[in-house]
Design a protein around this motif. Structure first.
Motif, PDB file in Angstrom:
ATOM      1  N   ASP A  92       0.802  -1.222   0.000  1.00 55.02           N
ATOM      2  CA  ASP A  92       0.000   0.000   0.000  1.00 55.02           C
ATOM      3  C   ASP A  92       0.837   1.277   0.000  1.00 55.02           C
ATOM      4  OD1 ASP A  92      -2.356  -1.435  -0.021  1.00 55.02           O
ATOM      5  OD2 ASP A  92      -2.590  -1.400   2.157  1.00 55.02           O
ATOM      6  N   ALA A  93       2.150   1.157  -0.048  1.00 50.61           N
ATOM      7  CA  ALA A  93       3.013   2.344  -0.027  1.00 50.61           C
ATOM      8  C   ALA A  93       2.711   3.226  -1.232  1.00 50.61           C
ATOM      9  CB  ALA A  93       4.483   1.941  -0.022  1.00 50.61           C
ATOM     10  N   GLY A  94       2.651   4.518  -0.985  1.00 46.78           N
ATOM     11  CA  GLY A  94       2.423   5.475  -2.053  1.00 46.78           C
ATOM     12  C   GLY A  94       0.977   5.617  -2.475  1.00 46.78           C
ATOM     13  N   MET A  95       0.074   4.902  -1.827  1.00 49.66           N
ATOM     14  CA  MET A  95      -1.338   4.960  -2.211  1.00 49.66           C
ATOM     15  C   MET A  95      -2.082   6.080  -1.482  1.00 49.66           C
ATOM     16  SD  MET A  95      -2.033   1.375  -3.699  1.00 49.66           S
ATOM     17  CE  MET A  95      -3.711   1.641  -3.727  1.00 49.66           C
ATOM     18  N   TRP A  96      -1.494   6.587  -0.394  1.00 49.21           N
ATOM     19  CA  TRP A  96      -2.163   7.629   0.387  1.00 49.21           C
ATOM     20  C   TRP A  96      -1.811   8.995  -0.158  1.00 49.21           C
ATOM     21  CZ3 TRP A  96      -4.406   7.923   5.618  1.00 49.21           C
ATOM     22  CH2 TRP A  96      -4.995   6.709   5.994  1.00 49.21           C
ATOM     23  N   THR A  97      -2.800   9.850  -0.208  1.00 50.13           N
ATOM     24  CA  THR A  97      -2.576  11.242  -0.565  1.00 50.13           C
ATOM     25  C   THR A  97      -2.606  12.065   0.721  1.00 50.13           C
ATOM     26  OG1 THR A  97      -4.937  11.700  -0.791  1.00 50.13           O
ATOM     27  CG2 THR A  97      -3.765  10.907  -2.776  1.00 50.13           C
ATOM     28  N   ARG A  98      -2.189  13.297   0.641  1.00 54.16           N
ATOM     29  CA  ARG A  98      -2.280  14.191   1.807  1.00 54.16           C
ATOM     30  C   ARG A  98      -3.731  14.345   2.248  1.00 54.16           C
ATOM     31  NH1 ARG A  98       2.261  16.999   3.254  1.00 54.16           N
ATOM     32  NH2 ARG A  98       3.969  16.925   1.780  1.00 54.16           N
ATOM     33  N   GLU A  99      -4.644  14.398   1.300  1.00 58.35           N
ATOM     34  CA  GLU A  99      -6.063  14.541   1.629  1.00 58.35           C
ATOM     35  C   GLU A  99      -6.573  13.319   2.390  1.00 58.35           C
ATOM     36  OE1 GLU A  99      -4.811  15.046  -1.526  1.00 58.35           O
ATOM     37  OE2 GLU A  99      -4.850  17.242  -1.362  1.00 58.35           O
ATOM     38  N   MET A 100      -6.156  12.129   1.950  1.00 62.28           N
ATOM     39  CA  MET A 100      -6.563  10.904   2.646  1.00 62.28           C
ATOM     40  C   MET A 100      -6.002  10.891   4.063  1.00 62.28           C
ATOM     41  SD  MET A 100      -6.017   8.218  -0.491  1.00 62.28           S
ATOM     42  CE  MET A 100      -6.388   6.720   0.403  1.00 62.28           C
ATOM     43  N   ALA A 101      -4.747  11.306   4.212  1.00 58.56           N
ATOM     44  CA  ALA A 101      -4.129  11.340   5.544  1.00 58.56           C
ATOM     45  C   ALA A 101      -4.851  12.331   6.443  1.00 58.56           C
ATOM     46  CB  ALA A 101      -2.650  11.697   5.427  1.00 58.56           C
ATOM     47  N   ALA A 102      -5.192  13.503   5.922  1.00 57.95           N
ATOM     48  CA  ALA A 102      -5.905  14.507   6.719  1.00 57.95           C
ATOM     49  C   ALA A 102      -7.276  13.976   7.140  1.00 57.95           C
ATOM     50  CB  ALA A 102      -6.041  15.811   5.935  1.00 57.95           C
ATOM     51  N   ASP A 103      -7.960  13.300   6.219  1.00 53.87           N
ATOM     52  CA  ASP A 103      -9.263  12.722   6.544  1.00 53.87           C
ATOM     53  C   ASP A 103      -9.128  11.635   7.607  1.00 53.87           C
ATOM     54  OD1 ASP A 103     -12.144  12.306   6.076  1.00 53.87           O
ATOM     55  OD2 ASP A 103     -11.473  10.343   5.315  1.00 53.87           O
ATOM     56  N   TRP A 104      -8.105  10.774   7.464  1.00 48.94           N
ATOM     57  CA  TRP A 104      -7.885   9.730   8.472  1.00 48.94           C
ATOM     58  C   TRP A 104      -7.631  10.353   9.833  1.00 48.94           C
ATOM     59  CZ3 TRP A 104      -4.053   8.712  11.926  1.00 48.94           C
ATOM     60  CH2 TRP A 104      -4.155   7.511  12.613  1.00 48.94           C
ATOM     61  N   TRP A 105      -6.774  11.365   9.860  1.00 51.87           N
ATOM     62  CA  TRP A 105      -6.439  11.982  11.140  1.00 51.87           C
ATOM     63  C   TRP A 105      -7.679  12.586  11.778  1.00 51.87           C
ATOM     64  CZ3 TRP A 105      -2.626  11.340  14.319  1.00 51.87           C
ATOM     65  CH2 TRP A 105      -2.477  12.230  15.381  1.00 51.87           C
ATOM     66  N   GLU A 106      -8.537  13.183  10.956  1.00 54.09           N
ATOM     67  CA  GLU A 106      -9.754  13.808  11.468  1.00 54.09           C
ATOM     68  C   GLU A 106     -10.714  12.769  12.044  1.00 54.09           C
ATOM     69  OE1 GLU A 106     -12.141  16.798  12.637  1.00 54.09           O
ATOM     70  OE2 GLU A 106     -10.202  17.098  11.659  1.00 54.09           O
ATOM     71  N   THR A 107     -10.842  11.622  11.384  1.00 58.91           N
ATOM     72  CA  THR A 107     -11.822  10.626  11.817  1.00 58.91           C
ATOM     73  C   THR A 107     -11.263   9.556  12.748  1.00 58.91           C
ATOM     74  OG1 THR A 107     -11.446   9.314   9.816  1.00 58.91           O
ATOM     75  CG2 THR A 107     -13.245  10.904   9.766  1.00 58.91           C
ATOM     76  N   CYS A 108      -9.998   9.215  12.607  1.00 55.56           N
ATOM     77  CA  CYS A 108      -9.439   8.094  13.364  1.00 55.56           C
ATOM     78  C   CYS A 108      -8.206   8.456  14.173  1.00 55.56           C
ATOM     79  CB  CYS A 108      -9.028   6.968  12.415  1.00 55.56           C
ATOM     80  SG  CYS A 108     -10.314   6.400  11.329  1.00 55.56           S
ATOM     81  N   GLY A 109      -7.733   9.659  14.054  1.00 54.49           N
ATOM     82  CA  GLY A 109      -6.440  10.024  14.616  1.00 54.49           C
ATOM     83  C   GLY A 109      -6.332   9.898  16.115  1.00 54.49           C
ATOM     84  N   CYS A 110      -5.288  10.453  16.610  1.00 52.36           N
ATOM     85  CA  CYS A 110      -4.898  10.342  18.006  1.00 52.36           C
ATOM     86  C   CYS A 110      -6.061  10.628  18.954  1.00 52.36           C
ATOM     87  CB  CYS A 110      -3.744  11.312  18.278  1.00 52.36           C
ATOM     88  SG  CYS A 110      -3.237  11.357  19.991  1.00 52.36           S
ATOM     89  N   PRO A 111      -6.431   9.679  19.797  1.00 51.52           N
ATOM     90  CA  PRO A 111      -7.540   9.902  20.732  1.00 51.52           C
ATOM     91  C   PRO A 111      -7.232  11.017  21.728  1.00 51.52           C
ATOM     92  CG  PRO A 111      -6.467   7.792  21.162  1.00 51.52           C
ATOM     93  CD  PRO A 111      -5.861   8.355  19.912  1.00 51.52           C
ATOM     94  N   HIS A 112      -5.972  11.216  22.062  1.00 55.44           N
ATOM     95  CA  HIS A 112      -5.621  12.288  22.986  1.00 55.44           C
ATOM     96  C   HIS A 112      -5.890  13.648  22.351  1.00 55.44           C
ATOM     97  CE1 HIS A 112      -3.878   9.222  25.493  1.00 55.44           C
ATOM     98  NE2 HIS A 112      -3.120   8.825  24.487  1.00 55.44           N
ATOM     99  N   LYS A 113      -5.587  13.765  21.054  1.00 61.23           N
ATOM    100  CA  LYS A 113      -5.853  15.009  20.341  1.00 61.23           C
ATOM    101  C   LYS A 113      -7.356  15.242  20.262  1.00 61.23           C
ATOM    102  CE  LYS A 113      -5.600  17.305  15.872  1.00 61.23           C
ATOM    103  NZ  LYS A 113      -6.995  17.641  15.881  1.00 61.23           N
ATOM    104  N   LYS A 114      -8.111  14.196  19.991  1.00 58.24           N
ATOM    105  CA  LYS A 114      -9.565  14.341  19.901  1.00 58.24           C
ATOM    106  C   LYS A 114     -10.145  14.822  21.227  1.00 58.24           C
ATOM    107  CE  LYS A 114     -10.612  11.128  16.260  1.00 58.24           C
ATOM    108  NZ  LYS A 114     -11.476  10.062  15.828  1.00 58.24           N
ATOM    109  N   GLN A 115      -9.682  14.249  22.327  1.00 58.83           N
ATOM    110  CA  GLN A 115     -10.174  14.666  23.636  1.00 58.83           C
ATOM    111  C   GLN A 115      -9.814  16.126  23.900  1.00 58.83           C
ATOM    112  OE1 GLN A 115      -8.891  12.253  26.930  1.00 58.83           O
ATOM    113  NE2 GLN A 115      -9.779  13.616  28.434  1.00 58.83           N
ATOM    114  N   LEU A 116      -8.583  16.490  23.586  1.00 63.60           N
ATOM    115  CA  LEU A 116      -8.160  17.875  23.764  1.00 63.60           C
ATOM    116  C   LEU A 116      -8.985  18.814  22.891  1.00 63.60           C
ATOM    117  CD1 LEU A 116      -6.225  19.884  25.059  1.00 63.60           C
ATOM    118  CD2 LEU A 116      -4.617  19.411  23.205  1.00 63.60           C
ATOM    119  N   ASP A 117      -9.229  18.428  21.629  1.00 61.19           N
ATOM    120  CA  ASP A 117     -10.061  19.246  20.745  1.00 61.19           C
ATOM    121  C   ASP A 117     -11.447  19.449  21.349  1.00 61.19           C
ATOM    122  OD1 ASP A 117      -8.046  19.466  18.886  1.00 61.19           O
ATOM    123  OD2 ASP A 117      -8.930  18.035  17.459  1.00 61.19           O
TER     124      ASP A 117
END
Length: 126
Positions: A92-117
């Protein structure tokens, strides 16, 4: 380092393995109620397979992460370039775009960041 060995670049590879483990599972490879227990686990225990926590994890990526977390530095990737090459060789290397990464981080990212947000946004609304 926990065993008293002299650290080298392979210590950094282990650290990157810890970060990768967290990124794919949402938790650290070892958790305990006291820091000394976590330290001892890093020195002597194998982590739970990341795929047990994230069944969608590709097997080749799991192998790369677990090799980076090997206890014996000689069994890890010997250089950052070796680690990079192993990651780039994953299917799967090289299949992710910056947009996909940003979306992943928004929906699945660090639980500590989500709690802080949530805390920050709640404080702003008051």
């Amino acid at each position: 380092q926990a065993k008293g060995d002299e650290p080298d670049g392979r210590s950094d590879i282990y650290s990157m393995g810890v970060v990768a483990y967290f990124l794919v599972t949402g938790r650290a490879p070892f958790e305990a109620d006291r820091p000394i227990k976590v330290l001892m686990a890093h020195a002597h225990e194998k982590p739970q397979r990341p795929s047990e926590l994230n069944p969608d994890l590709p097997p080749d990526l799991e192998r790369v992460i677990l090799k980076a977390l090997e206890k014996n530095p000689a069994d890890r990737y010997q250089t950052a370039d070796d680690f990079r090459e192993a990651l780039l060789s994953c299917a799967d290397a090289g299949m992710w775009t910056r947009e996909m990464a940003a979306d992943w981080w928004e929906t699945c990212g660090c639980p500590h960041k989500k709690q802080l947000d949530q805390e920050v946004f709640a404080a702003q609304c008051v």
